[in-house]
Each structure stands twice: as C-alpha cells, then as structure tokens.
Design an enzyme around this catalytic site. Structure first.
Site, short mmCIF file in Angstrom:
data_model
loop_
_atom_site.label_atom_id
_atom_site.label_comp_id
_atom_site.label_asym_id
_atom_site.label_seq_id
_atom_site.Cartn_x
_atom_site.Cartn_y
_atom_site.Cartn_z
N ASP A 1 0.87 -1.22 -0.07
CA ASP A 1 -0.05 0.01 -0.04
C ASP A 1 0.98 1.21 0.07
OD1 ASP A 1 0.79 -0.70 2.68
OD2 ASP A 1 -0.42 0.84 3.36
N GLU B 1 -0.07 -0.78 6.03
CA GLU B 1 1.07 -0.26 6.51
C GLU B 1 1.02 1.18 6.84
OE1 GLU B 1 5.06 1.21 7.72
OE2 GLU B 1 4.01 2.05 6.18
ZN LIG Z 1 6.99 1.94 4.11
ZN LIG Z 2 5.61 4.60 4.22
#
Ligand SMILES: [Zn+2]
Ligand SMILES: [Zn+2]
Length: 506
Positions: free
Chosen positions: A96, A161
């Site tokens: 992501d 993340e």
């Molecule tokens: Zn990263």
């Molecule tokens: Zn990042």
C-alpha cells in the site's frame, strides 16, 4: 554464482523499471479504503501472481481485523521452501502507499513512474513497492539461472502499513507458531539510508510515551473582564507545569528519567565516526537555516546520539486553549497539555509513567492551587535495540561489502517501526532493518523517487544477503530450545551490543 547473478540483474534493468511502473500505476492508497480497497486488492493479486509464476506457494489471507462493516485488504503470504533443515528467512514489505495527487506539487503524475536523471519518480517507488518487488526479482533470477535458493523464504506483504498496519499485529500474534513458527530471521526493507550514497543497517529505534496533562479550574469558560482576579486559572497552572518538564537546551528536567538509560560504551561510540551525515544539510531538513541556523548540538556525534540513543521530551500543544487569531479574553475552564517522550533502552514506559506522575504531583504541590489535575499516558511503546554483531546483521553487512565494497554505517532512528518489535516479541527471532533507498527519496512526500542505482544495487544486496544467511552454521534458531542468557550475563558491559538472546547464538 555472484558474477552470473549480477550480470543477469544488470541485463534486466529495463524490465525491472517497467515492472515497477506496473506496480506504481495501481493506486493502492490505504488511508482511503472507501475508494482504494479494490486497488490494494489488485496490488496484492499482482504480487501473488508473480509468486505463482516463480513457482512459490501463496495465499491471500483474510485480514483478521476486517469486518463486514469495515473490510480490510488481505495479507499476502508467500513461501519458497527449499529444505526444512535449512534456515528460514521471512521478508516483510508493504504494497500500500500514501495518498498522492499531482496538485500537491508533484512534477509528474504520481501514479505514472517517470524517469528523470537516473531517478524513478512515483508514489510507492521507494516506499515500499521497489524493495518489495526486489525480493521477488531475486527469486526470479535464481530460478532463471538455475541457482538453488540458499535458504527457505517466507514472504509477508501487507496492504495497510501506511494506515497503522491494521490486522498485521493480530496475524503475527496468532501465527507466531504457525506461519512464523519456523522463521529464523526477519528482514524488513522499509526505511532509508542516512545519506545519499553509503548503505547502512539500522539497529535501534526509539520508543514513545505520550501524555496528556489536564488542568480544570471551573465548569465552563469564563471572561477575564468578569472573573480575572477571582478564579484560579487552569491555563496558568498548566503552563507552569509544562514549563517544568524540559529546558530550552532540550534537557529533560524530570527526576529519575535518565536512571535506566544505558551508558554509551566505547564499542557503540565507534560506530558514529564513519557515518555519512552532514550537519549543515541536516539544518536544511530541520528548517532552521533562515531562523537561527542553530541546532541543539553542533557536531555530528552529539546530534545523532541526541536523536537516536538519548530520550527527548517535546511539548506538542494545548487542547481547550484559545488558539485563533485576534484577541479573545477567555479564561479556559479546562485545558489539556500534550507532550511526549522518545524512549531509549532500557527505559520502560510503565516506569516512565510513574516517574512523570510523581514529578507532576511534586510540581503541582508547589503551585498551591486548588484546581483539578490529571495525567494520562495515551500511548506507550518500548524502544528497540538489536545488534550489529548478530549473524543476521553480519550477513547483511557482508552482502553490502560484496556489492558496495564498503562496510555499512550502523544507524538508529529517532522514530519507531512497530513491526520490528512485534516480530521479535512474538517469535524471539532477530529482525534486521535493511534499507536500500536513499535518504532523499522523499517517501510520503511530493516527488517520491527511487534511484535506478539503488534499485539495481538493492536487488544485488538482497540476493547476496540470502547467500550469506545460507552460510550461517549451527541449528535453526527457531528450533533452539537452549537456555536464554541470564539477567547477569546481559548486564556485562557491552553485552547489550551483542543482542544475543540464547546461548546457542553466541
Ligand atoms: Zn514503508
Ligand atoms: Zn511509508
């Protein structure tokens, strides 16, 4: 093997750039799930298909924290088993990205990988699609060249993340003895060199203790024309209390805070001299040039130590206070001061909370105020410290030596990367932070880029790292049942730099 591998990688440069372009074109923005969840899904499938083509096993695992009201992207688990007796490395990455729009000030479309002056501009190019794809390119090269993989490889890629890794921590907790059960080493390539040209290995991260200090003087906001001179004002108390926490030279004034900070050893100190770091250009990053052109520390070592291995305290804001423009004569009824400390080994957030609480109680007593005061710790996280001597780090250092003909800088970071601690605490195995992007890659910012040289050398380093891991002798650390080091053994001066957890690792 090395020459064939390097030559193969060099020949494929164009293909790697094209493939990174395909990945960057998928706007897998995790902070905007309402519009981009299908894109993250598509990106996970893109990587899963790649693993499939390479002959690996894979699974798109439902996100354990997802619900029907709030569906979350799956986790991608990959596995390239070689031999159960061989060591197993789990490589982590994320697919992501941060949001990006050309109007934010990009010089080219953020989701179109654009090459300029040897740099590949595009959202996710360096954070973290480039490094994540690099592991697969390493495996691809081995397959094409008919070279056996030297270790078992497990792949763990997530799609959340940039939005707190939702679901990942649950997965790690649930799978520490399943998917992660035979993992001997972790490798995370999701941070950056401290400089532009010299590679580094990151062995420490600071923790955090975030506080809210509430003072209440009355039930509702008052007017100073009316009540000024009549009431004990909450803001006055809060400002005085916050003023007792830290001085203008950055020194923390709370008694007992420094008690558990590990002393600097000569071995540790020696790491700082060779580090590629320029105080003057750091001033630009700190945006002080046109103001004072001064930092709290004038030389490299003191500055890096202050940012990496000593605790700091920052005052962030006051909720409930008047903060608009103009002149408003309010007496705020209740104000919340926000401050936090960056913690270092061996500071424990639980003890830090006690120390701060005792300090506030002492200082409030001195104010002789009848107001209500309350302290809450909103967030506490321990620091993380690994060891450059650990075989996992030594393997990466040897790989860097082979590719760059230099020893890496050993660096720490002032912030936190929670996944690192999560892996280590769940499994007891060592986690390595192996950055391959440069310090000026502008992750999260406009014009994020990945240098072609970093892309190419990164693939080579990751490949050589696997071969160095394959050379490590002894039993699989994950199947080791031997006795952990005692507290006393860990107390031997310098022992913390070794970072060993059990006797068979020594
Ligand atoms: Zn990263
Ligand atoms: Zn990042």
């Amino acid at each position: 093997m090395k020459e064939r591998f390097f030559a193969y990688v060099d020949e494929r440069q164009r293909r790697y750039i094209d493939q990174l372009g395909e990945a960057v074109a998928i706007p897998s923005v995790s902070s905007q799930l309402d519009t981009h969840l299908p894109d993250i899904q598509k990106m996970m499938e893109y990587a899963a298909n790649f693993i499939q083509r390479l002959g690996g096993q894979w699974e798109l695992r439902d996100n354990p924290d997802g619900t029907s009201e709030r569906p979350l992207p799956p986790l991608l688990l990959g596995h390239f088993p070689v031999d159960p007796r061989k060591k197993t490395v789990c490589v982590y990455g994320h697919l992501d990205v941060q949001p990006a729009h050309i109007d934010d000030g990009w010089d080219s479309e953020p989701f179109v990988l654009t090459e300029r002056d040897g740099k590949l501009f595009g959202r996710g190019s360096t954070d973290d699609k480039g490094p994540a794809l690099s592991w697969l390119w390493v495996i691809e090269a081995h397959k094409e060249l008919g070279i056996d993989l030297p270790v078992n490889i497990k792949i763990l890629y997530e799609g959340m993340e940039e939005y707190g890794s939702e679901g990942l921590f649950t997965f790690i907790r649930d799978e520490h003895d399943k998917f992660l059960g035979d993992v001997d080493f972790f490798c995370i390539s999701d941070n950056y060199w401290i400089g532009k040209s010299k590679p580094c290995l990151t062995y420490g991260l600071r923790g955090l203790a975030y506080f809210e200090l509430i003072v209440q003087g009355c039930e509702q906001d008052l007017h100073s024309g009316n009540m000024g001179g009549a009431v004990h004002e909450a803001m006055t108390d809060l400002i005085r209390l916050m003023g007792t926490l830290v001085d203008s030279q950055g020194r923390i004034l709370i008694e007992g805070v420094m008690d558990d900070v590990k002393p600097v050893t000569p071995e540790e100190e020696a790491f700082y001299d060779p580090i590629e770091f320029d105080v003057e250009s750091f001033k630009e990053e700190a945006k002080v040039k046109s103001i004072s052109n001064k930092l709290l520390h004038g030389n490299k070592k003191d500055l890096l130590m202050a940012r990496w291995r000593f605790p700091t305290l920052s005052l962030h804001g006051i909720e409930g206070a008047f903060s608009g423009s103009g002149a408003k004569t309010v007496i705020p009824a209740k104000v919340k001061g926000k401050f936090s400390m960056r913690l270092v080994p061996d500071q424990d957030p639980v003890r830090i909370e006690q120390v701060v609480r005792a300090h506030i109680a002492r200082e409030f007593e001195k104010l002789n105020s009848p107001n209500k005061v309350e302290l809450n710790m909103l967030h506490g996280a321990k620091s993380w410290l690994s060891s450059p001597d650990h075989p996992n780090y030594a393997a990466a250092a040897a790989a860097i030596q082979t590719v760059f003909q230099t020893t890496p800088d050993y660096t720490r970071e002032g912030g936190s990367i929670p996944i690192t601690t999560a892996f280590e605490e769940a499994t007891g195995m060592n986690a390595l932070l192996l950055p391959i992007g440069a310090c000026d890659d502008m992750a999260h910012s406009q014009n994020e880029k990945y240098n072609i040289t970093n892309l190419m050398n990164g693939i080579k380093v990751l490949g050589m790292y696997l071969h160095e891991l394959g050379k490590i002798g002894g039993p699989k650390p994950s199947s080791c049942r031997c006795i952990p080091l005692t507290e006393e053994e860990l107390m031997v001066p310098g022992a913390f730099m070794k970072g060993f957890r059990c006797k068979c690792e020594m």
